[in-house]
Structures are given as C-alpha cells and as structure tokens.
Write a protein that holds these residues in place. Sequence first.
Motif, PDB file in Angstrom:
ATOM      1  N   UNK A   1      -2.148  -7.711   9.730  1.00  0.00           N
ATOM      2  CA  UNK A   1      -1.837  -8.340   8.441  1.00  0.00           C
ATOM      3  C   UNK A   1      -2.623  -7.525   7.425  1.00  0.00           C
ATOM      4  N   UNK A   2      -1.912  -6.753   6.620  1.00  0.00           N
ATOM      5  CA  UNK A   2      -2.553  -5.860   5.656  1.00  0.00           C
ATOM      6  C   UNK A   2      -1.909  -6.074   4.292  1.00  0.00           C
ATOM      7  N   UNK A   3      -2.643  -6.731   3.403  1.00  0.00           N
ATOM      8  CA  UNK A   3      -2.090  -7.003   2.069  1.00  0.00           C
ATOM      9  C   UNK A   3      -2.791  -6.203   0.980  1.00  0.00           C
ATOM     10  N   UNK A   4      -3.932  -5.563   1.322  1.00  0.00           N
ATOM     11  CA  UNK A   4      -4.703  -4.877   0.285  1.00  0.00           C
ATOM     12  C   UNK A   4      -4.848  -3.381   0.607  1.00  0.00           C
ATOM     13  N   UNK A   5      -3.767  -2.747   1.045  1.00  0.00           N
ATOM     14  CA  UNK A   5      -3.833  -1.336   1.438  1.00  0.00           C
ATOM     15  C   UNK A   5      -4.076  -0.449   0.227  1.00  0.00           C
ATOM     16  N   UNK A   6      -4.952   0.552   0.403  1.00  0.00           N
ATOM     17  CA  UNK A   6      -5.244   1.501  -0.674  1.00  0.00           C
ATOM     18  C   UNK A   6      -4.328   2.709  -0.512  1.00  0.00           C
ATOM     19  N   UNK A   7      -3.160   2.632  -1.126  1.00  0.00           N
ATOM     20  CA  UNK A   7      -2.242   3.775  -1.186  1.00  0.00           C
ATOM     21  C   UNK A   7      -1.651   4.156   0.174  1.00  0.00           C
ATOM     22  N   UNK A   8      -1.377   3.186   1.013  1.00  0.00           N
ATOM     23  CA  UNK A   8      -0.616   3.435   2.239  1.00  0.00           C
ATOM     24  C   UNK A   8       0.242   2.211   2.526  1.00  0.00           C
ATOM     25  N   UNK A   9       1.084   2.314   3.532  1.00  0.00           N
ATOM     26  CA  UNK A   9       2.009   1.221   3.818  1.00  0.00           C
ATOM     27  C   UNK A   9       1.868   0.777   5.261  1.00  0.00           C
ATOM     28  N   UNK A  10       1.421  -0.451   5.459  1.00  0.00           N
ATOM     29  CA  UNK A  10       1.313  -0.969   6.822  1.00  0.00           C
ATOM     30  C   UNK A  10       2.698  -1.053   7.474  1.00  0.00           C
ATOM     31  N   UNK A  11       3.676  -1.527   6.703  1.00  0.00           N
ATOM     32  CA  UNK A  11       5.028  -1.674   7.253  1.00  0.00           C
ATOM     33  C   UNK A  11       5.595  -0.351   7.748  1.00  0.00           C
ATOM     34  N   UNK A  12       5.236   0.742   7.071  1.00  0.00           N
ATOM     35  CA  UNK A  12       5.697   2.075   7.484  1.00  0.00           C
ATOM     36  C   UNK A  12       4.931   2.556   8.711  1.00  0.00           C
ATOM     37  N   UNK A  13       3.627   2.239   8.747  1.00  0.00           N
ATOM     38  CA  UNK A  13       2.762   2.783   9.810  1.00  0.00           C
ATOM     39  C   UNK A  13       2.838   1.998  11.120  1.00  0.00           C
ATOM     40  N   UNK A  14       3.313   0.758  11.080  1.00  0.00           N
ATOM     41  CA  UNK A  14       3.233  -0.060  12.292  1.00  0.00           C
ATOM     42  C   UNK A  14       4.037   0.593  13.427  1.00  0.00           C
ATOM     43  N   UNK A  15       3.418   0.656  14.603  1.00  0.00           N
ATOM     44  CA  UNK A  15       4.027   1.334  15.753  1.00  0.00           C
ATOM     45  C   UNK A  15       3.596   2.784  15.885  1.00  0.00           C
ATOM     46  N   UNK A  16       2.939   3.326  14.846  1.00  0.00           N
ATOM     47  CA  UNK A  16       2.513   4.737  14.915  1.00  0.00           C
ATOM     48  C   UNK A  16       1.179   4.866  15.641  1.00  0.00           C
TER      49      UNK A  16
END
Length: 346
Positions: free
Chosen positions: A172-187
């Motif tokens: 659960x990542x709501x405060x990302x600094x210039x990245x996307x958790x939704x894009x990175x998940x599974x990587x």
Amino acid sequence: MTSTLDNTDAKTSAETDLIAGFPFPFLEDRYRYSTNVEPAEQPVTTPAGRWGTAVVDIDSEYRAELAQRAVILAADPTRHAVLPHMVPAAWDAMFTLMRELDAAYPEQMQLRSTGPDEWVWRNGILGIEQHFRYGDAATLPDEPLRYITSQVQEDIALLDHRNDQLFVDAGVVTFAADWSFGFDVGMSFLEIHGPVPRVRKEGVITRAHEFLKRLQPHQPYRRTNWTLTIDRRLDVSTEIYPEWGPDRESIQLVDDAEFGRRVHLRVEVQHLIRLPDSGAVMFLIRTYMLPLEQVATVDPWRRRAAEVLAELPADMADYKGIIKYRDRAAQWLRDAAPTPPAPTTP
Ligand code: HEM
C-alpha cells in the motif's frame, strides 16, 4: 471551546515536534548513493532533537496523513495490491506492525492474545478495538495490509523471496516520491532500480540485493533517502504528475519568502524487516518534510544542506527532479545565515 490562541499553540507545538523528530539525512557536506543500511531502533540525536527510536513513528501529522491516505486509496485502487501468493505475507506484516506499535506506544496501542490464534487489537488514538483470528479474513473489516496501513503513517511494500531474487508483489503506497507502485508491482528489486543513475555501475543495488536476501527476522535495518518537494505534498506519485510537476517550473518565479516556505526537504526513513512467518521482506517508507525556512532555523542543518545541494552532481539532481531549482535552494539556505550581532560600542 477552542480559541484562536489554542489553535496557535497547537500549531506551534506540532511544528516543534516536526523539527525535533526530523531525520536530517546528511552526514557530510557531499552526498552520493551508497548501500547506506544500519541496524534500526538506535536513536539518532540531532541538534534539534531525536529520531529513530522505533520502527514505526507516530507524530502530530498522524490523523491528517491517514486521512490523506484514505482519500487517495478511495480515488485510485492501484495504490494497493496483494498478489494472491502474498496473502500470508500481508497477515505477517499486519501482525508484526501491531507488535511494533504495541512495543513503541504501549499506552495507546495494545495487541493481546485472547485464545489460540485469537487476538484483540486496540488503537487508542483512533478508538479502535478489533477482535480477529490470525489468517481469517472474515474477522477483519479490510484486507490485512490495507487495514494496518490505515493506522500507520508508513507506506508499505512487501517483497517475495524466490529463485534467489526479491519481487515487489504487495503493498500500500500512497506517498510515492516520483514513482508508481501500480507500475512497479510484480517487478524485481533489480528491475525497479533500473532508472537510478550510477548505482548499477557502482554496485550499490547489487550489494543491497545481496544484503536484503540475507536479512534475518527480528533484526530490522533502516536507511534514509531524500529529495526536495514543492509544498507539503506527500503524494508526488507518477500517476498524478500533472498535479505537481508544473510546480517545478513555477517555483522558480516566486519571491524568496515564498520559496523558503514552499520548498521542502523531503526525507524517507526506510525500514527493512524480514517477516518471521512468511519469509517476505517488509519495506516501510516513512516520509518527513520540512520547509527550507524551518531547516534554516537549525544552523548546522542550514549550512550542510546548502553545501550538499550546491555540490550534487547534475545527473543525480536531474534524476531527483530538482535540477531546475536546487542552485536557488542552496543559495536561499546560504543567504539565511543568521546575522551576527552588531558590535557594541563602549
Ligand atoms: C530509488 C537504493 C531498497 C524501491 C532508489 C534510489 C536509490 C535506492 C539510491 C534512488 C533514490 C533517489 O535518487 O532519490 C536502495 C537501497 C535499498 C533500497 C540501497 C536497500 C538497501 C528498496 C526497496 C524497494 C525500493 C526494498 C522496494 C519497493 C525503490 C523505488 C525507487 C528507488 C521504487 C524509485 C525508482 C524509480 O525512479 O522508478 N533506491 N533502495 N528500494 N527505490 Fe530503492
């Protein structure tokens, strides 16, 4: 009854708490990437106070940050993901964090056993009392990872350990600094760090990967990372770039007083914890922000931050997204030097 004076006092004490607990990140006048991990739970004394006493940290922003997280999650479901094989790790994470909260804030937070695999969780700040059976989703109002991130200021990523690699398979990542958790998940951990300049060549990320694979339960580690953010804006994720990206241009046009008020030193204290039951690695990201005008009230911080910003190599400043205004930030801090008292005439 709340008077204006009460509000002012509350604000002043909140600001004081944010300065006193600020994890100023620079150990030298020069900053480079490194595998900067150290054992957690060793308090760090700073010229303004102390940080780092516990793995989870609650401050005066607790309710406000949790409210922001709830709004973000309601608007964008991609900030939360638990791939099916990570369900045991999500329970493990929730339970580990309840234990940490209980240990760090025993007056307000309690986890108590009520029978085999049966527990009661109390969060006195939010007025929660929840009975649950470990592993039984029907006994919680929400998915366990989401449930616990509604009660801690930290963002959470969970890494699965398989085939000698780590994969970001839940969070659960709501405060990302210039990245996307939704894009990175599974990587994988190595893929995620692909865009970071220098680190591949210098071996920083491969060393970090080897270190994380050896991480043992009950031996939490931590590191810090930092950047600059315009305004006290926790959610600067790639998803909503159009909302905050243009500030990087417009901040160059504001006057000095506004610049010092709006440009914030943003520091992440990141904890790395091997979860005892599932074997997953829990990555906690706790974000702290202080405007330059408050950084400047602590003179050693003011001087050091100015040096670091002025010296930071262009590729690193560019990757951090601060290249257009870091020189001005350095100059602003230099100009904020306290004026020496005028000599007294005999
Ligand atoms: C970015 C190092 C652990 C996710 C970075 C950066 C460094 C770094 C140097 C660039 C930061 C900047 O310039 O502001 C490390 C080290 C780690 C570690 C040494 C452990 C010892 C993790 C873990 C995750 C993670 C466990 C899991 C989610 C990220 C992401 C970024 C990042 C998403 C931004 C990448 C992008 O621009 O897309 N990390 N990191 N890091 N790190 Fe890590």
